[in-house]
Scaffold this motif. Sequence first.
Motif, PDB file in Angstrom:
ATOM      1  N   LEU A  16     -33.798 -70.841  45.477  1.00 19.81           N
ATOM      2  CA  LEU A  16     -33.800 -70.338  46.851  1.00 19.81           C
ATOM      3  C   LEU A  16     -33.417 -68.866  46.895  1.00 19.81           C
ATOM      4  N   ARG A  54     -27.575 -72.647  53.050  1.00 17.54           N
ATOM      5  CA  ARG A  54     -28.867 -72.021  52.811  1.00 17.54           C
ATOM      6  C   ARG A  54     -28.891 -70.593  53.329  1.00 17.54           C
ATOM      7  N   TYR A  55     -28.345 -70.380  54.512  1.00 14.06           N
ATOM      8  CA  TYR A  55     -28.270 -69.024  55.051  1.00 14.06           C
ATOM      9  C   TYR A  55     -27.258 -68.179  54.284  1.00 14.06           C
ATOM     10  N   SER A  76     -36.646 -68.246  56.904  1.00 18.83           N
ATOM     11  CA  SER A  76     -35.199 -68.074  57.070  1.00 18.83           C
ATOM     12  C   SER A  76     -34.760 -66.690  56.629  1.00 18.83           C
ATOM     13  N   ASP A  78     -35.958 -73.182  62.595  1.00 16.16           N
ATOM     14  CA  ASP A  78     -36.127 -74.064  61.445  1.00 16.16           C
ATOM     15  C   ASP A  78     -36.759 -75.387  61.837  1.00 16.16           C
ATOM     16  N   ASN A 109     -30.492 -73.936  44.284  1.00 14.02           N
ATOM     17  CA  ASN A 109     -30.028 -72.784  45.057  1.00 14.02           C
ATOM     18  C   ASN A 109     -30.340 -71.464  44.360  1.00 14.02           C
ATOM     19  N   GLU A 122     -25.038 -78.106  53.817  1.00 12.53           N
ATOM     20  CA  GLU A 122     -26.245 -77.664  53.115  1.00 12.53           C
ATOM     21  C   GLU A 122     -27.064 -76.709  53.982  1.00 12.53           C
ATOM     22  N   TYR A 123     -27.166 -77.012  55.273  1.00  9.02           N
ATOM     23  CA  TYR A 123     -27.901 -76.129  56.180  1.00  9.02           C
ATOM     24  C   TYR A 123     -27.199 -74.778  56.289  1.00  9.02           C
ATOM     25  N   ALA A 151     -38.154 -70.938  53.101  1.00 13.07           N
ATOM     26  CA  ALA A 151     -37.165 -69.955  52.668  1.00 13.07           C
ATOM     27  C   ALA A 151     -37.539 -68.558  53.166  1.00 13.07           C
ATOM     28  N   SER A 167     -41.426 -75.375  50.627  1.00 12.84           N
ATOM     29  CA  SER A 167     -40.029 -74.930  50.672  1.00 12.84           C
ATOM     30  C   SER A 167     -39.933 -73.419  50.501  1.00 12.84           C
ATOM     31  N   TYR A 197     -26.682 -68.407  51.062  1.00  9.07           N
ATOM     32  CA  TYR A 197     -27.355 -67.993  49.829  1.00  9.07           C
ATOM     33  C   TYR A 197     -28.348 -66.869  50.090  1.00  9.07           C
TER      34      TYR A 197
END
Length: 288
Positions: free
Chosen positions: A56, A150-151, A252, A185, A53, A146-147, A249, A245, A153
Amino acid sequence: YAKWTPGNPTCSNYGGTTYGTVRGASRCSSSTVAGLIFFETFSFLWTSQVIGNVCLATVAGGPFGAWYYFGPRADGMMPRHPTTSSFVRASTLSLGSIAFGSLIVAVLDLLRLILNAASNDANDAFAAILACCAAFCLTCIQGLVEYFNRYAYIEIALYGKPYIPAAKDTWRLFKDRGIDALVNDSLVGVALTFGAYIAGLLSGLFAYIYLRYTQPDYNNDGQYTAPVLLFAFLIGIQCSLTLSSAIEAGVSTIFVGLAEDPQVLAQRAPALFSMIAQRYPHVVRGIV
């Protein structure tokens, strides 16, 4: 682990006295070994989550975030070394927020492992089925968290928010743009996964050509052809997914930027903003 396993010589001879022997025997037990395994497993899960993370947040708040808010480097407004600055922020100022979000996923992952172990060791069929169902439900919850994280973070990386406000803003984003985020996504993920499989097939093909024309001594009878091709295929897929990845990222990050500050893209990249506004007018409407 061997040091604390019952029956180990260091347990029976601990300290050289009766008191030391009793104290050593109390330390060496199956529960102590189980506690060590639990601690090591949890530490690995949490640490790996934090490292991933932080990467990310570095990518989101570095090159992609800098491009979105400051434009290309040719415009002269992008800060110097955006990736390094983003990594420093992610590993210092935002590390607590990232670690807190990673802790939630690590706990869910550990609970899932415990339920899987319980289902494998259960003597009763009903208990095994119940543990399997609980592990499956927990896996689904973990995937959603987790999904969602991600947003969160990305919000932390772009705006320096603590985890709780970032999670609230992410929930607000999903309520307003949830289907769009999912479709966005999904389409990107399908394309990147397809590309990863192509990379894996090409890696397997190159491995076969290598074995076919070099004819190494260890593969005189062709007994290692299948394992080498399999490993080459898997390595190609994994390398491609690791590299892609960063692209995922970036997609997103731009999606979050469009939701939070759509007019910034209109100033930095008018052609891109105009194209998005013509095809998806509701996407460029800022979230209230």
